[in-house]
Design a protein around this motif. Structure first.
Motif, PDB file in Angstrom:
ATOM      1  N   ASN A  13      -7.185   0.959   1.666  1.00 15.23           N
ATOM      2  CA  ASN A  13      -7.699   2.000   0.774  1.00 15.23           C
ATOM      3  C   ASN A  13      -8.977   2.621   1.307  1.00 15.23           C
ATOM      4  O   ASN A  13      -9.341   3.746   0.925  1.00 15.23           O
ATOM      5  CB  ASN A  13      -7.975   1.419  -0.618  1.00 15.23           C
ATOM      6  CG  ASN A  13      -6.711   1.285  -1.441  1.00 15.23           C
ATOM      7  OD1 ASN A  13      -5.713   1.940  -1.179  1.00 15.23           O
ATOM      8  ND2 ASN A  13      -6.751   0.428  -2.446  1.00 15.23           N
ATOM      9  N   ARG A  58       0.726  -7.008  -6.393  1.00 14.13           N
ATOM     10  CA  ARG A  58      -0.489  -7.669  -5.920  1.00 14.13           C
ATOM     11  C   ARG A  58      -0.837  -8.874  -6.784  1.00 14.13           C
ATOM     12  O   ARG A  58      -1.261  -9.912  -6.282  1.00 14.13           O
ATOM     13  CB  ARG A  58      -1.659  -6.671  -5.895  1.00 14.13           C
ATOM     14  CG  ARG A  58      -1.657  -5.764  -4.666  1.00 14.13           C
ATOM     15  CD  ARG A  58      -2.794  -4.775  -4.704  1.00 14.13           C
ATOM     16  NE  ARG A  58      -2.466  -3.629  -5.549  1.00 14.13           N
ATOM     17  CZ  ARG A  58      -3.290  -3.069  -6.410  1.00 14.13           C
ATOM     18  NH1 ARG A  58      -4.502  -3.555  -6.596  1.00 14.13           N
ATOM     19  NH2 ARG A  58      -2.912  -2.021  -7.117  1.00 14.13           N
ATOM     20  N   PHE A  59      -0.647  -8.733  -8.090  1.00 18.21           N
ATOM     21  CA  PHE A  59      -0.928  -9.834  -9.006  1.00 18.21           C
ATOM     22  C   PHE A  59       0.001 -11.022  -8.736  1.00 18.21           C
ATOM     23  O   PHE A  59      -0.431 -12.175  -8.694  1.00 18.21           O
ATOM     24  CB  PHE A  59      -0.769  -9.352 -10.449  1.00 18.21           C
ATOM     25  CG  PHE A  59      -0.941 -10.450 -11.469  1.00 18.21           C
ATOM     26  CD1 PHE A  59      -2.189 -10.990 -11.725  1.00 18.21           C
ATOM     27  CD2 PHE A  59       0.151 -10.949 -12.164  1.00 18.21           C
ATOM     28  CE1 PHE A  59      -2.354 -12.011 -12.657  1.00 18.21           C
ATOM     29  CE2 PHE A  59       0.000 -11.963 -13.100  1.00 18.21           C
ATOM     30  CZ  PHE A  59      -1.254 -12.495 -13.341  1.00 18.21           C
ATOM     31  N   SER A  92       2.693  -1.393  -7.856  1.00 13.10           N
ATOM     32  CA  SER A  92       1.778  -1.893  -6.825  1.00 13.10           C
ATOM     33  C   SER A  92       0.846  -2.950  -7.398  1.00 13.10           C
ATOM     34  O   SER A  92       0.627  -4.005  -6.789  1.00 13.10           O
ATOM     35  CB  SER A  92       0.963  -0.730  -6.255  1.00 13.10           C
ATOM     36  OG  SER A  92      -0.002  -1.184  -5.336  1.00 13.10           O
ATOM     37  N   ALA A  93       0.294  -2.690  -8.598  1.00  7.18           N
ATOM     38  CA  ALA A  93      -0.631  -3.636  -9.229  1.00  7.18           C
ATOM     39  C   ALA A  93       0.084  -4.941  -9.582  1.00  7.18           C
ATOM     40  O   ALA A  93      -0.458  -6.036  -9.378  1.00  7.18           O
ATOM     41  CB  ALA A  93      -1.248  -3.022 -10.477  1.00  7.18           C
ATOM     42  N   THR A  94       1.305  -4.829 -10.097  1.00  8.23           N
ATOM     43  CA  THR A  94       2.074  -6.027 -10.464  1.00  8.23           C
ATOM     44  C   THR A  94       2.392  -6.861  -9.235  1.00  8.23           C
ATOM     45  O   THR A  94       2.297  -8.097  -9.260  1.00  8.23           O
ATOM     46  CB  THR A  94       3.383  -5.619 -11.174  1.00  8.23           C
ATOM     47  OG1 THR A  94       3.067  -4.860 -12.332  1.00  8.23           O
ATOM     48  CG2 THR A  94       4.182  -6.854 -11.571  1.00  8.23           C
ATOM     49  N   ILE A 104      -4.452  -8.899  -0.706  1.00  8.02           N
ATOM     50  CA  ILE A 104      -5.306  -8.054  -1.551  1.00  8.02           C
ATOM     51  C   ILE A 104      -6.493  -7.516  -0.746  1.00  8.02           C
ATOM     52  O   ILE A 104      -6.884  -6.351  -0.878  1.00  8.02           O
ATOM     53  CB  ILE A 104      -5.789  -8.843  -2.775  1.00  8.02           C
ATOM     54  CG1 ILE A 104      -4.600  -9.137  -3.693  1.00  8.02           C
ATOM     55  CG2 ILE A 104      -6.861  -8.079  -3.536  1.00  8.02           C
ATOM     56  CD1 ILE A 104      -4.914 -10.061  -4.837  1.00  8.02           C
ATOM     57  N   TYR A 111      -5.201  -4.868   1.503  1.00  9.34           N
ATOM     58  CA  TYR A 111      -4.899  -3.693   0.681  1.00  9.34           C
ATOM     59  C   TYR A 111      -6.174  -2.879   0.431  1.00  9.34           C
ATOM     60  O   TYR A 111      -6.178  -1.649   0.530  1.00  9.34           O
ATOM     61  CB  TYR A 111      -4.277  -4.144  -0.634  1.00  9.34           C
ATOM     62  CG  TYR A 111      -3.925  -3.022  -1.585  1.00  9.34           C
ATOM     63  CD1 TYR A 111      -2.685  -2.408  -1.533  1.00  9.34           C
ATOM     64  CD2 TYR A 111      -4.846  -2.597  -2.545  1.00  9.34           C
ATOM     65  CE1 TYR A 111      -2.361  -1.379  -2.410  1.00  9.34           C
ATOM     66  CE2 TYR A 111      -4.533  -1.568  -3.423  1.00  9.34           C
ATOM     67  CZ  TYR A 111      -3.283  -0.966  -3.354  1.00  9.34           C
ATOM     68  OH  TYR A 111      -2.975   0.052  -4.223  1.00  9.34           O
ATOM     69  N   ARG A 138       1.906   3.171  -9.417  1.00 10.28           N
ATOM     70  CA  ARG A 138       0.684   2.385  -9.613  1.00 10.28           C
ATOM     71  C   ARG A 138       0.949   1.034 -10.266  1.00 10.28           C
ATOM     72  O   ARG A 138       0.460   0.012  -9.816  1.00 10.28           O
ATOM     73  CB  ARG A 138      -0.316   3.189 -10.444  1.00 10.28           C
ATOM     74  CG  ARG A 138      -1.665   2.514 -10.573  1.00 10.28           C
ATOM     75  CD  ARG A 138      -2.674   3.432 -11.215  1.00 10.28           C
ATOM     76  NE  ARG A 138      -3.974   2.785 -11.316  1.00 10.28           N
ATOM     77  CZ  ARG A 138      -5.053   3.368 -11.811  1.00 10.28           C
ATOM     78  NH1 ARG A 138      -5.001   4.624 -12.228  1.00 10.28           N
ATOM     79  NH2 ARG A 138      -6.195   2.718 -11.868  1.00 10.28           N
ATOM     80  N   TRP A 139       1.752   1.018 -11.356  1.00 12.41           N
ATOM     81  CA  TRP A 139       1.978  -0.246 -12.068  1.00 12.41           C
ATOM     82  C   TRP A 139       2.750  -1.240 -11.204  1.00 12.41           C
ATOM     83  O   TRP A 139       2.516  -2.442 -11.274  1.00 12.41           O
ATOM     84  CB  TRP A 139       2.704   0.010 -13.394  1.00 12.41           C
ATOM     85  CG  TRP A 139       4.140   0.461 -13.244  1.00 12.41           C
ATOM     86  CD1 TRP A 139       4.599   1.750 -13.230  1.00 12.41           C
ATOM     87  CD2 TRP A 139       5.290  -0.386 -13.088  1.00 12.41           C
ATOM     88  NE1 TRP A 139       5.960   1.775 -13.074  1.00 12.41           N
ATOM     89  CE2 TRP A 139       6.413   0.473 -12.991  1.00 12.41           C
ATOM     90  CE3 TRP A 139       5.474  -1.760 -13.032  1.00 12.41           C
ATOM     91  CZ2 TRP A 139       7.715  -0.008 -12.821  1.00 12.41           C
ATOM     92  CZ3 TRP A 139       6.766  -2.258 -12.862  1.00 12.41           C
ATOM     93  CH2 TRP A 139       7.871  -1.382 -12.766  1.00 12.41           C
ATOM     94  N   HIS A 199       0.828  -1.210   0.000  1.00 13.25           N
ATOM     95  CA  HIS A 199       0.000   0.000   0.000  1.00 13.25           C
ATOM     96  C   HIS A 199       0.859   1.255   0.000  1.00 13.25           C
ATOM     97  O   HIS A 199       0.431   2.309  -0.504  1.00 13.25           O
ATOM     98  CB  HIS A 199      -0.913  -0.009   1.234  1.00 13.25           C
ATOM     99  CG  HIS A 199      -1.940   1.075   1.230  1.00 13.25           C
ATOM    100  ND1 HIS A 199      -1.777   2.261   1.909  1.00 13.25           N
ATOM    101  CD2 HIS A 199      -3.148   1.159   0.609  1.00 13.25           C
ATOM    102  CE1 HIS A 199      -2.835   3.013   1.725  1.00 13.25           C
ATOM    103  NE2 HIS A 199      -3.675   2.377   0.936  1.00 13.25           N
TER     104      HIS A 199
END
Length: 261
Positions: free
Chosen positions: A147, A72-73, A68-70, A140, A143, A65-66, A60
């Motif tokens: 948020n 989490r994936f 963080s998203a990667t 996730i 996370y 952004r990319w 978090h």
């Protein structure tokens, strides 16, 4: 559950009180199975809560952004595998003769698969496997909960001079309390049902891991083994249910899961 209750207190359709439970308590395999499951659940739930919350806070805090998203994936990928598939993967990783982490295993004194899956190591092995398969989904969820914390609260903390550690300790973690309690309840339910991992390791190790290692395995053997005793098996299931519900209640009330904000 209702049918299991009926079976647990009957024999050949007749009410026998606690006779099935007394028989289970007298089984020489019951005590060790309880110890095995209790040790695994204690290590598993404690490590899950600490590491998942820590990793969720770190992810978090990543502002790219990319990235963080990667992240989490990547955390979630192991959770997409079935439990048996994950165990098969770990059979490969736990065998020093073929494992890519053989050097690390040998540092712990394991030079063969049999040594790696020795009974003293099993609670930690099952914890690693369970964390591998289940932690990503919880990261996730945490996370998402992070948020949901009001930006006004976070901004007020920054204005007051709180750094990342103090913000996490005094604002984020307390506000995650309900989600942590929920994770604890669900993890207890899953952990107490330990079956697939010791079952497959028992087959792979040719009996080094006992077939009655966990309570679920013992219930299976009692019901479908030579005894064919569904009543005693149901008694074990009810005992598991009662203990799991008691521990779940502790997390619910201590975590304030149903309290209004």
């Amino acid at each position: 559950m209702i049918y299991a209750l009926f079976l647990a207190f009957t024999k050949a359709g007749k009410f026998v009180g606690f006779a099935n439970f007394i028989k289970v308590f007298g089984d020489f395999r019951f005590g060790p199975a309880v110890q095995h499951v209790a040790m695994f659940v204690a290590i598993w739930v404690a490590s899950l809560i600490v590491l998942v919350v820590l990793l969720a806070l770190i992810v978090h805090a990543v502002r790219v952004r990319w990235l963080s998203a990667t992240t989490r994936f990547l955390f979630y990928i192991p959770g997409a595998l079935a439990g048996s598939a994950s165990v098969m993967l770990w059979l490969f990783l736990l065998d020093p003769s073929v494992s890519p982490v053989a050097t690390l295993l040998k540092q712990f004194g394991s030079t063969s698969f049999v040594q790696t899956v020795a009974q003293d190591n099993l609670p930690f092995i099952f914890t690693v496997i369970a964390f591998w398969t289940g932690a990503g989904g919880w990261i996730i969820i945490m996370y998402g909960a992070l948020n949901n914390i009001s930006s006004d609260i976070m901004e007020a903390a920054r204005i007051d001079g709180a750094g990342p550690i103090k913000t996490a300790m005094y604002i984020q973690i307390p506000l995650l309390r309900k989600w942590i309690a929920y994770m604890g309840v669900m993890s207890l339910a899953a952990g107490s049902q330990l079956f697939v991992e010791p079952k497959i390791l028992s087959l792979a190790s040719r009996g080094v891991v006992p077939k009655d290692y966990s309570l679920n395995q013992l219930a299976y053997l009692v019901a479908f083994g030579p005894q064919g005793d569904f009543n005693s098996s149901a008694a074990i299931s009810i005992l598991l249910l009662v203990v799991a519900m008691g521990l779940a209640a502790f997390f619910v009330f201590r975590g304030g899961l149903f309290d209004r904000d």
